[in-house]
Design a protein around this motif. Sequence first.
Motif, PDB file in Angstrom:
ATOM      1  N   GLN A  76       0.867  -1.175   0.000  1.00 12.01           N
ATOM      2  CA  GLN A  76       0.000   0.000   0.000  1.00 12.01           C
ATOM      3  C   GLN A  76       0.901   1.221   0.000  1.00 12.01           C
ATOM      4  O   GLN A  76       1.752   1.373   0.892  1.00 12.01           O
ATOM      5  N   LYS A  77       0.722   2.088  -0.982  1.00 13.63           N
ATOM      6  CA  LYS A  77       1.639   3.216  -1.188  1.00 13.63           C
ATOM      7  C   LYS A  77       1.643   4.159   0.008  1.00 13.63           C
ATOM      8  O   LYS A  77       2.680   4.532   0.525  1.00 13.63           O
ATOM      9  N   THR A 133      -4.163   5.636  -0.157  1.00 14.00           N
ATOM     10  CA  THR A 133      -4.424   4.787  -1.321  1.00 14.00           C
ATOM     11  C   THR A 133      -4.922   3.409  -0.907  1.00 14.00           C
ATOM     12  O   THR A 133      -4.776   3.001   0.237  1.00 14.00           O
TER      13      THR A 133
END
Lengths: 247, 230
Positions: free
Chosen positions: A10-11, A15
């Motif tokens: 997960q960035k 996001t």
Amino acid sequence: MRLTLRVWRQKNAGTEGAMSPYEVDGISPDMSFLEMLDVLNEQLILSGEEPVAFDHDCREGICGACSLVINGEAHGPERTTTCQLRMRSFQDGDTLDIEPWRASAFPVIKDLVVDRSAFDRIIQAGGYITAPTGSAPEAHATPVPKPDADFAFEHAECIGCGACVAACPNGAAMLFTSAKVNHLGVLPQGAPERASRVLDMVSQMDEEGFGGCTLTGECATACPKGIPLFSITKMNREFVQAARKGR
Amino acid sequence: MRGGGRATGGRTLWDSSVGKKTVMAVSGLVMLLYLVVHMIGNLKIFFGPGEFDHYAHWLRVVGEPFMHYEWTLWLVRVVLLVAVVAHATSAYQLSRRDIKARPTKYVHKKRRASYATRTMRWGGIILGLFLVWHLLDLTTGTVHPGFRPGHPYRNVVDTFSTWYGNVLYIVAMLALGLHVRHGFWSAAQSLGVGSRTRDRFLKTTANVLALVLTVGFVSVPVAVMTQVVS
Ligand code: HEM
Ligand code: SF4
Ligand code: FES
């Protein structure tokens, strides 16, 4: 050992994330779980990919920084911290699902890293002794009965890792909070603030959005330090007594 | 809130997740006590219509002459109503909080806690719905064709002569057994009386209570079905 990893990527907090598959080879059974992830990250860096972000610090099982839900279990299959978990607990060819702690009070910051500052705020609400204590006093200055000292020690072992929250189907922080409430409450130094401590810490715990206890016992099973489920029972009693006193 | 004035005890309890569990525990135990008495009363059906109907009449005159006709019964009903409302309200509010606190499930599923633990919410809902039907069936007679006020023996035999009466009742009593099994032990923890040394005793008591209640309650429809009571 050769392993297939499915890792939550997960960035950032804003996001959506997803599980991404990776292969790692040449893993020694004596490696710790985090060393195995180091191998993965070296591999990723060499191939120009973003390494997997995960929390760690002491790698000695005492700081509480490491986390990870491995195959649905907080800190993996053994009762220890992820940094102390050895790869010999798995089989060659296994597929391992690696996810971050899940609780709305512990939002994911990146990949496997969550924000655990909600725990800090619970401690700030009363998990300390207000009087300045200076340097360590002479041990016999304040006598503490042996059973009380043992009880305090058992609860002082909590390293604030948050595995209890991660394992709880309600995302409750009861085990963590009770560890601190019981640790300080039983000692003469902590006794004067015993009632306000439990009320303040529980109220902060609720404010942070942790769930309530349904006594499933998942927390105590996951706790790497063996904080017992009855700590929650004890805190419940402290809470009701303090509420009756109104302070 | 440190140093400042704090809310009174009751407020502190109701506003906190820990305190709401105390409310659940106390209201649950009140209902449990009632159910034990209720179950024993029900067993009077095995001694025939005379004794059963007489017992039902006695429930209305308990405490006389100090209490007026049906006063005691209404007192019990009010206490139970308060308990049911307090229990269901805190169950609802706590469940909402719990679900909100854990919005994302793990991708890798793991087998969870025991059956009795996992069924508290659904079991509770089943019990709540059963309670409504049960009152409309045997207290008011609203959903009971041919209901005869003042003839509980006949009404009971009537209900358990229908397949749906038996199914509803027996399913609810099995749900009750599971609910009490986890509930009694949980209540001990919520009230802070559980401990390592008392755990065996509390778990055994929970199991015995659950079993006795379920068997006791279920024995009545089974007796009607097998014509032991008719
Ligand atoms: C109106 C129907 C009912 C609903 C919706 C309901 C729901 C619930 C729920 C959701 C819990 C919490 C489970 C947990 O925290 O793990 C619970 C606990 C409990 N229930 Fe019920 N229940 C109902 C009826 C009953 C009845 C009839 C009894 C009496 C035997 C009872 C006794 C208990 C006890 C003793 C507890 C444990 C309280 C605690 O954990 O401190 N409940 N109930
Ligand atoms: S109680 Fe156990 S699982 Fe929870 S934070 Fe403390 S050490 Fe970690
Ligand atoms: S890294 Fe410190 S406990 Fe695991």
